[in-house]
Design an enzyme around this catalytic site. Structure first.
Site: not given
Length: 327
Positions: A165-166, A284, A141, A180, A137, A13, A108-110, A210
């Site tokens: 990516t985002n 930032d 991952k 986000h 987080y 979902r 996630s790219s983080c 980004r």
């Protein structure tokens, strides 16, 4: 993947999961098994094991996760590491116990270091310090990637991790605090437009860069990878090595823009006539997060949706699904 194979989309979902469902259905897959969070709490090991034992899915897309933006990550670090570790641990282990053919773990790219070389290659994983605001987080991952790798080596499973990516697109989360950047900007500009506000405040300096990927493109890439023949899929899995490249593939568009440029674009899409004020007292985050997608491109896949087109579709979805948000 065979068209009649049983496919479990965990988190069906959410932004990612719903895009996966639409993409799979559009490509002729129809034998799905899904559960809402109310029906199956993936943080509960016994419940997950009972579900897998009863349903025996052939393929698993692990899109379920606790997610959020900078504010949510910074405010709820305990929940972000606890819940994500639990979800992925239970699902990956149950998949092995029940002979799932392939599993795709979405991260996630983080996961990449805060000051990783740009663009970020899969080989940059664990080569530097993480961004502190979303470290819990990111570590969860990273543990999921390592778990896929460990099971691949020990049990010869076929578990692949992908790092989109985002993302943005239909079904996004527009919560005033936990969303986000793109859904947050859509909500703020829409609310300001409705209220006739003279300006909109945006977190940070506006200088970080980004990359943004439309959710439908992300889903197409995931299905593309999961449907690869063994000769192309198995070499991605790291079954025979404990060093070198993890079973990891980046998904992105390969180019980025500043948050200031993004805000101006969203402002134009929404049709907000006022000013943008950047609040430099707010964090930032990472200065730049651009994915190197050459590996995926070399396999024959590229993103198709231009940012302006995707934002217009996202705003239409916002208006249709949440017409009273921000009014």
């Amino acid at each position: 993947m065979e068209r009649d194979a049983k496919i479990y989309v965990a988190g069906h979902r959410g932004l990612v999961g719903s895009a996966l469902m639409r993409d799979l259905e559009g490509k002729g897959y129809g034998n799905f098994v899904t559960r809402t969070h109310a029906e199956l709490d993936l943080t509960k090991q016994a419940a997950v094991e009972a579900f897998f034992a009863a349903e025996k899915p052939d393929y698993v897309f692990l899109a379920a996760a606790r997610v959020g933006g900078i504010h949510a990550n910074d405010t709820y670090p305990a929940e972000f590491i606890r819940d994500n570790l639990a979800i992925q641990t239970h699902v990956i282990h149950a998949a092995w116990k029940n002979a799932v053919r392939r599993l795709l773990f979405l991260g996630s790219s983080c996961i990449y270091p805060k000051f990783a070389p740009q663009p970020m290659k899969e080989a940059h994983l664990l080569n530097g310090e993480l961004e502190p605001t979303n470290r819990p987080y990111a570590l969860a991952k990273i543990a999921g990637i390592e778990m896929c790798w460990a099971y691949n080596r020990q049990y010869k499973t076929q578990y692949l991790a992908v790092m989109p990516t985002n993302l943005y697109g239909p079904g996004d989360n527009y919560h005033p605090e936990n969303s986000h950047v793109i859904p947050a900007l859509i909500r703020r500009f829409h609310a300001a437009k409705q209220a006739g506000a003279p300006s909109v405040s945006v977190w940070g300096s506006g200088t970080p860069r980004r990359e943004f990927l439309y959710s439908e493109d992300m889903a197409d890439a995931c299905t593309y990878l999961m449907a690869l023949p063994d000769a192309e899929f198995v070499p991605l899995l790291g079954q025979d090595r404990n060093d070198g490249l993890a079973p990891l593939v980046n998904i992105g568009v390969g180019h980025d823009l500043t948050i200031r440029e993004l805000a101006e674009t969203v402002k134009a899409v929404v049709g907000y006539p006022g000013d943008i004020v950047f609040d430099a007292s707010k964090p930032d985050g990472t200065p730049r997060k651009l994915m190197d997608v050459s590996r995926l491109n070399a396999m024959g896949w590229q993103a198709r949706t231009e940012l302006g087109t995707g934002l217009r579709r996202a705003y239409e979805d916002f208006l249709n699904a949440k017409p009273d948000v921000g009014t």
